[in-house]
Structures are given as C-alpha cells and as structure tokens.
Design a protein around this motif. Structure first.
Motif, short mmCIF file in Angstrom:
data_model
loop_
_atom_site.label_atom_id
_atom_site.label_comp_id
_atom_site.label_asym_id
_atom_site.label_seq_id
_atom_site.Cartn_x
_atom_site.Cartn_y
_atom_site.Cartn_z
N THR A 215 0.84 -1.19 0.00
CA THR A 215 0.00 0.00 0.00
C THR A 215 0.88 1.24 0.00
N GLY A 216 0.64 2.14 -0.96
CA GLY A 216 1.41 3.37 -1.05
C GLY A 216 0.53 4.59 -0.89
N THR A 217 0.94 5.51 -0.05
CA THR A 217 0.23 6.78 0.14
C THR A 217 1.05 7.90 -0.49
N SER A 218 0.44 8.64 -1.41
CA SER A 218 1.16 9.63 -2.20
C SER A 218 1.30 10.95 -1.47
N ALA A 224 -4.41 9.68 -1.37
CA ALA A 224 -4.18 9.20 -2.73
C ALA A 224 -3.04 8.19 -2.71
N GLY A 225 -3.01 7.34 -3.73
CA GLY A 225 -1.92 6.38 -3.81
C GLY A 225 -2.30 5.14 -4.58
N PHE A 226 -1.81 3.99 -4.14
CA PHE A 226 -2.07 2.75 -4.86
C PHE A 226 -2.12 1.58 -3.89
N THR A 227 -2.70 0.48 -4.35
CA THR A 227 -2.71 -0.79 -3.62
C THR A 227 -2.35 -1.90 -4.59
#
Length: 250
Positions: A215-218, A224-227
């Motif tokens: 899990t990435g938090t921008s 915002a980010g990605f999983t």
C-alpha cells in the motif's frame, strides 16, 4: 545370591546414570547466511480515485524471478534427551532470526525444530556428531519506507514520478517446511557442560505461494496512492548456519 546382588548393582548404576543424563538444555547462537527465492509473477496495481480525481485505474507489470540474500545473527533454545544412551539423542527447540533485506525492511523467522543427533568418540571429552532434523519457518515481513516511484503514462498525469509512503506485508502467515543437516563437535571442559561448534544446512522441502500486499500513500494529494496485491509462487528458503552453543545436563 552374589549374582543377584551384582545384577541389582548394575541395574541401579544404569538407572542412576540414565536419570542423571536424562535431559540437556542448550542455548545456541548462530550466524545465518540465507537465500529467499521465488518464481516470476504478475503484479496488478490499483491506483485509487482520490489520486486520479476520478475512477480507479488498474495497471499491471511482470515481476521476474528473484533471489534475496540474507545475512543475520540468530539464537535458539532447545531441550534434548537420549534415545539410545550415549550415542543417539533427540532434541526439540525454537529458533528466532531477524533478517534485514533492505532499508526499513525486516523479516522475522520463528522456527520450531526437532532433530536426531548421533555422537561418536563418546569416551572422551570431545565428541563429534551428525544431526538431521526438520524445521517449520514462520515468516513475517515488516516494511515501512518512503520511496520515489515512476507514474504510469496511462494515468494521464503531468507528473512522471511521485514519493510514496509504502507499507508491505505478507498475508496468511506463510510457513515453510525445511530439512536440516549438520556436523559439529561437543567439547566438555567439565563432565556436565559442553561447548558446541556446529555447521548446519537447511533447505525447503517444497515451494509455497506468499500473498503480498503493498500500500502506497502519495505526497501528491491527500488520501491518494495505490494498492497492489500479488502472489509470489515457489517461495523457498535456503540457509547455512555457523554456530556456537553451550549445553548443560540437567
């Protein structure tokens, strides 16, 4: 009558000797050189709507087969008892190793173990031995780091990369069964205490599949980010250990 008395003395001596040497408590410290490998896999990544200011998008990339070298100290506590005194012993124990494959990453390896030891030269103060055993490795990944990543052009953003707070973890408590083999020597400075030098090799009996979630938090926008959830097939653990131990007879 003398024969019966002599037999009773021999039996009493055997029982007393067996009782005195019934158990051995051992603490072992070791240096582990290990390799954790897996086969290639597809890695789907979901970029969330907050990052895109719209509907989530999914990108995918191929992750090639990989092998990670690990090098760390570990320790083990075990209890042994004789099966065929004084040549064959059974031991059971628990080992713990923390590996550090990269910055802000840690792999915990907690491994219950059991093995059979065969000793030679039992009439002297130094006793070479061979050991075969079985161990189950409970693996746990702890990873929290900040890193820069390229943004896929398909997202339609003007930025080409961003910084993310990335958390990685392994799901379902992955466990590996390993076969162990070792050679060593026990040195007895006093009759009830041994100093042990040992080399041990361990190899996975088969590969397992590890489910990994990332899990990435921008820093580009709030929430915002990605999983990314992926499966790493054919995971195996191979290790070599050089250890020094102390063993006390109870």
């Amino acid at each position: 009558m003398r024969y019966i008395y002599s037999t009773c003395l021999c039996f009493s001596s055997l029982v007393t000797s067996s009782a005195v040497q019934a158990f051995q408590l051992q603490y072992r410290a070791y240096q582990s050189l290990a390799k954790l490998s897996h086969r290639s896999a597809q890695v789907p990544t979901v970029w969330n709507g907050a990052y895109l200011n719209g509907a989530p998008q999914v990108t995918s990339q191929s992750r090639s087969a990989d092998q990670t070298a690990l090098n760390s100290l570990g320790h083990e506590l075990s209890l042994g008892t004789e099966l065929y005194y004084p040549y064959v012993y059974l031991d059971v124990g628990m080992a713990q190793t923390y590996y550090y494959p990269g910055p802000d990453q840690k792999i915990e390896d907690l491994a219950p173990k059991a093995g059979l030891q065969v000793l030679t030269n039992v009439q002297d103060r130094w006793m070479p031995f061979a050991r075969v055993g079985l161990s189950q490795h409970h693996l746990k990944l702890i990873s929290n780091r900040v890193e820069s990543r390229s943004l896929p052009p398909t997202l339609g953003l003007t930025a080409t990369q961003d910084r993310f707070a990335v958390k990685r973890e392994w799901q379902d408590n992955p466990r590996l069964w390993n076969a162990d083999a070792s050679l060593g020597c026990k040195l007895y400075p006093v009759p009830t205490t041994a100093i042990i030098v040992e080399y041990r090799y361990s190899q996975s009996l088969g590969g397992i599949t590890i489910r990994e979630k990332e899990t990435g938090t921008s820093s580009f926008a709030n929430d915002a980010g990605f999983t990314s959830e992926r499966e790493l097939p054919g995971v195996r653990l191979t290790s070599q250990e050089l250890s020094l131990a102390i063993e006390v007879e109870l």
